[in-house]
Motif scaffolding. Structure first.
Motif, PDB file in Angstrom:
ATOM      1  N   GLN A 180       0.824  -1.210   0.000  1.00 25.67           N
ATOM      2  CA  GLN A 180       0.000   0.000   0.000  1.00 25.67           C
ATOM      3  C   GLN A 180       0.855   1.255   0.000  1.00 25.67           C
ATOM      4  N   ALA A 181       1.962   1.246   0.753  1.00 26.46           N
ATOM      5  CA  ALA A 181       2.843   2.414   0.793  1.00 26.46           C
ATOM      6  C   ALA A 181       3.427   2.706  -0.586  1.00 26.46           C
ATOM      7  N   VAL A 182       3.772   1.656  -1.316  1.00 24.85           N
ATOM      8  CA  VAL A 182       4.276   1.849  -2.681  1.00 24.85           C
ATOM      9  C   VAL A 182       3.172   2.428  -3.562  1.00 24.85           C
ATOM     10  N   ASN A 183       1.937   1.950  -3.392  1.00 30.33           N
ATOM     11  CA  ASN A 183       0.813   2.516  -4.151  1.00 30.33           C
ATOM     12  C   ASN A 183       0.609   3.994  -3.830  1.00 30.33           C
ATOM     13  N   ILE A 184       0.752   4.356  -2.548  1.00 23.01           N
ATOM     14  CA  ILE A 184       0.615   5.762  -2.160  1.00 23.01           C
ATOM     15  C   ILE A 184       1.656   6.612  -2.871  1.00 23.01           C
ATOM     16  N   LEU A 185       2.878   6.127  -2.909  1.00 25.43           N
ATOM     17  CA  LEU A 185       3.939   6.867  -3.594  1.00 25.43           C
ATOM     18  C   LEU A 185       3.669   6.950  -5.095  1.00 25.43           C
ATOM     19  N   ARG A 186       3.237   5.859  -5.678  1.00 22.72           N
ATOM     20  CA  ARG A 186       2.997   5.836  -7.125  1.00 22.72           C
ATOM     21  C   ARG A 186       1.857   6.766  -7.529  1.00 22.72           C
ATOM     22  N   ASN A 187       0.839   6.892  -6.654  1.00 20.00           N
ATOM     23  CA  ASN A 187      -0.343   7.689  -6.993  1.00 20.00           C
ATOM     24  C   ASN A 187      -0.336   9.074  -6.351  1.00 20.00           C
ATOM     25  N   PRO A 200       1.574  11.986   6.116  1.00 19.99           N
ATOM     26  CA  PRO A 200       1.410  12.727   7.372  1.00 19.99           C
ATOM     27  C   PRO A 200       1.972  14.145   7.235  1.00 19.99           C
ATOM     28  N   GLU A 201       1.480  15.049   8.069  1.00 23.80           N
ATOM     29  CA  GLU A 201       1.918  16.447   7.998  1.00 23.80           C
ATOM     30  C   GLU A 201       3.432  16.532   8.196  1.00 23.80           C
ATOM     31  N   GLY A 202       4.078  17.274   7.307  1.00 23.93           N
ATOM     32  CA  GLY A 202       5.519  17.463   7.390  1.00 23.93           C
ATOM     33  C   GLY A 202       6.334  16.409   6.675  1.00 23.93           C
ATOM     34  N   TRP A 203       5.687  15.332   6.217  1.00 28.81           N
ATOM     35  CA  TRP A 203       6.437  14.278   5.543  1.00 28.81           C
ATOM     36  C   TRP A 203       6.768  14.679   4.110  1.00 28.81           C
ATOM     37  N   GLN A 204       7.980  14.325   3.688  1.00 26.88           N
ATOM     38  CA  GLN A 204       8.410  14.481   2.314  1.00 26.88           C
ATOM     39  C   GLN A 204       8.452  13.099   1.648  1.00 26.88           C
ATOM     40  N   LEU A 205       8.800  13.083   0.380  1.00 29.40           N
ATOM     41  CA  LEU A 205       8.855  11.815  -0.344  1.00 29.40           C
ATOM     42  C   LEU A 205       9.779  10.811   0.336  1.00 29.40           C
ATOM     43  N   GLU A 206      10.927  11.290   0.824  1.00 22.43           N
ATOM     44  CA  GLU A 206      11.890  10.381   1.458  1.00 22.43           C
ATOM     45  C   GLU A 206      11.309   9.720   2.691  1.00 22.43           C
ATOM     46  N   ASP A 207      10.460  10.438   3.438  1.00 22.99           N
ATOM     47  CA  ASP A 207       9.836   9.846   4.620  1.00 22.99           C
ATOM     48  C   ASP A 207       8.914   8.694   4.232  1.00 22.99           C
ATOM     49  N   MET A 208       8.152   8.889   3.170  1.00 20.93           N
ATOM     50  CA  MET A 208       7.258   7.816   2.730  1.00 20.93           C
ATOM     51  C   MET A 208       8.046   6.662   2.128  1.00 20.93           C
ATOM     52  N   HIS A 209       9.149   6.969   1.446  1.00 19.97           N
ATOM     53  CA  HIS A 209      10.011   5.902   0.937  1.00 19.97           C
ATOM     54  C   HIS A 209      10.566   5.072   2.098  1.00 19.97           C
ATOM     55  N   LYS A 210      10.963   5.746   3.164  1.00 19.90           N
ATOM     56  CA  LYS A 210      11.481   5.045   4.340  1.00 19.90           C
ATOM     57  C   LYS A 210      10.408   4.147   4.949  1.00 19.90           C
ATOM     58  N   TYR A 211       9.195   4.664   5.035  1.00 17.08           N
ATOM     59  CA  TYR A 211       8.059   3.896   5.569  1.00 17.08           C
ATOM     60  C   TYR A 211       7.808   2.663   4.691  1.00 17.08           C
ATOM     61  N   ALA A 212       7.842   2.856   3.380  1.00 14.25           N
ATOM     62  CA  ALA A 212       7.623   1.744   2.447  1.00 14.25           C
ATOM     63  C   ALA A 212       8.730   0.704   2.584  1.00 14.25           C
ATOM     64  N   ARG A 213       9.985   1.162   2.663  1.00 15.14           N
ATOM     65  CA  ARG A 213      11.099   0.220   2.757  1.00 15.14           C
ATOM     66  C   ARG A 213      11.026  -0.611   4.036  1.00 15.14           C
ATOM     67  N   TYR A 214      10.647   0.035   5.142  1.00 18.11           N
ATOM     68  CA  TYR A 214      10.540  -0.703   6.398  1.00 18.11           C
ATOM     69  C   TYR A 214       9.489  -1.810   6.291  1.00 18.11           C
ATOM     70  N   VAL A 248      12.095   2.428  -9.377  1.00 11.95           N
ATOM     71  CA  VAL A 248      11.910   3.335 -10.515  1.00 11.95           C
ATOM     72  C   VAL A 248      11.370   4.689 -10.052  1.00 11.95           C
ATOM     73  N   LEU A 249      10.584   4.696  -8.968  1.00 11.59           N
ATOM     74  CA  LEU A 249      10.097   5.967  -8.427  1.00 11.59           C
ATOM     75  C   LEU A 249      11.261   6.801  -7.892  1.00 11.59           C
ATOM     76  N   ILE A 250      12.219   6.149  -7.261  1.00 11.29           N
ATOM     77  CA  ILE A 250      13.402   6.851  -6.768  1.00 11.29           C
ATOM     78  C   ILE A 250      14.171   7.472  -7.932  1.00 11.29           C
ATOM     79  N   LEU A 251      14.145   6.814  -9.083  1.00  7.82           N
ATOM     80  CA  LEU A 251      14.833   7.320 -10.278  1.00  7.82           C
ATOM     81  C   LEU A 251      14.015   8.402 -10.993  1.00  7.82           C
ATOM     82  N   GLY A 252      12.831   8.707 -10.492  1.00 11.65           N
ATOM     83  CA  GLY A 252      12.011   9.759 -11.078  1.00 11.65           C
ATOM     84  C   GLY A 252      11.068   9.306 -12.163  1.00 11.65           C
TER      85      GLY A 252
END
Length: 270
Positions: A180-187, A200-214, A248-252
């Protein structure tokens, strides 16, 4: 065309990614997972629908939940369809036919699938009613459990029902949350256009990537713990695609290409 063949056809039209591993499952388990997936997809299509008012979404989802709570032994396809008949012109076919998908479930596991779908419909109604307001990581955990972590638990129960496979339930939740976290990033960009953010408030892309990776790390542990067999084969495909999508999302890039998907699937299935 019998119901199982029609269900697989609908599955292929709505998600080629999940069609591949589900179509490879053995008889019995295939009907159970097909039923579960299409029931979940039916309510997910309503939650995500861009042209249905949130208030109407809440009513449809609650109606579907109540219909499922009536129980497998007391319901017919007509009964289920009647609960959403007034909204037939608004919702997609996969949602309108949710009763058919529910009644596809084998009798011995149907109550678990119906209960999980009813609970998810109620949770989605809650989030729609609250305009998907996610302010903290705790809210994000609640949302990703509502729509995906609970699916991981249901799958865990399906494996146990079919062949007594025992799994770590926390890792099963992580499996769902990771996807689901990957879907959130993709969409993310599309969601912003419709005025919704799952960050969440204050989160950037890297924060969500970290959440997805965990959570994908939990999913990796979950999948590695599965014995050789249908459960392992099923889980490997979406997990492999989730990892590749994150890269691929990390690569833009916006998403995997169809060629990428088929190459990865072939690699897993070889």
């Amino acid at each position: 065309m019998n119901l199982q063949k029609d269900a697989l056809k609908t599955l292929k039209e709505t998600s080629r990614t999940f069609y591949i591993p589900i179509s490879r499952l053995p008889k019995g388990l295939q009907e159970a997972v097909t039923s579960a997936y299409l029931c979940m997809r039916a309510i997910d299509e309503i939650e995500d629908h861009p042209n249905i008012d949130s208030g109407i979404k809440v009513q449809i989802l609650k109606n579907m939940s109540l219909a499922l709570q009536s129980g497998h032994e007391n319901s017919t396809i007509e009964d289920m369809a009647n609960t959403v008949k007034n909204y037939q012109h608004l919702i997609p076919e996969v949602s309108y036919r949710f009763g058919e998908w529910a009644l596809l479930a084998p009798l011995s596991i149907a109550p678990r699938i119906w209960d999980a779908t009813a609970a998810m419909a109620d949770r989605m109604a809650y989030w729609a009613d609250n305009n998907w307001r996610i302010k903290t990581k705790s809210h994000l955990d609640q949302y990703t459990f509502s729509v995906a972590g609970a699916v991981g638990l249901l799958l865990s129960d399906l494996w146990g029902w079919y062949d007594n496979t025992q799994t770590n339930r926390e890792q099963a939740i992580g499996f769902g949350r990771g996807l689901q976290a990957v879907n959130i990033l993709r969409n993310h960009q599309e969601d912003k256009i419709r005025g919704v953010s799952f960050f969440p408030e204050g989160w950037q892309l890297e924060d969500m990537h970290k959440y997805a990776r965990y959570n994908l790390s939990l999913a990796d542990s979950y999948t590695k713990s599965l014995p050789k067999g249908p459960a392992l084969q099923f889980c490997q495909i979406p997990l492999t695609l989730a990892h590749a999508t994150l890269e691929v999302l990390i690569l833009g890039k916006p998403k995997l290409t169809r060629t990428d998907v088929m190459a990865l699937v072939s690699q897993v299935c070889s």
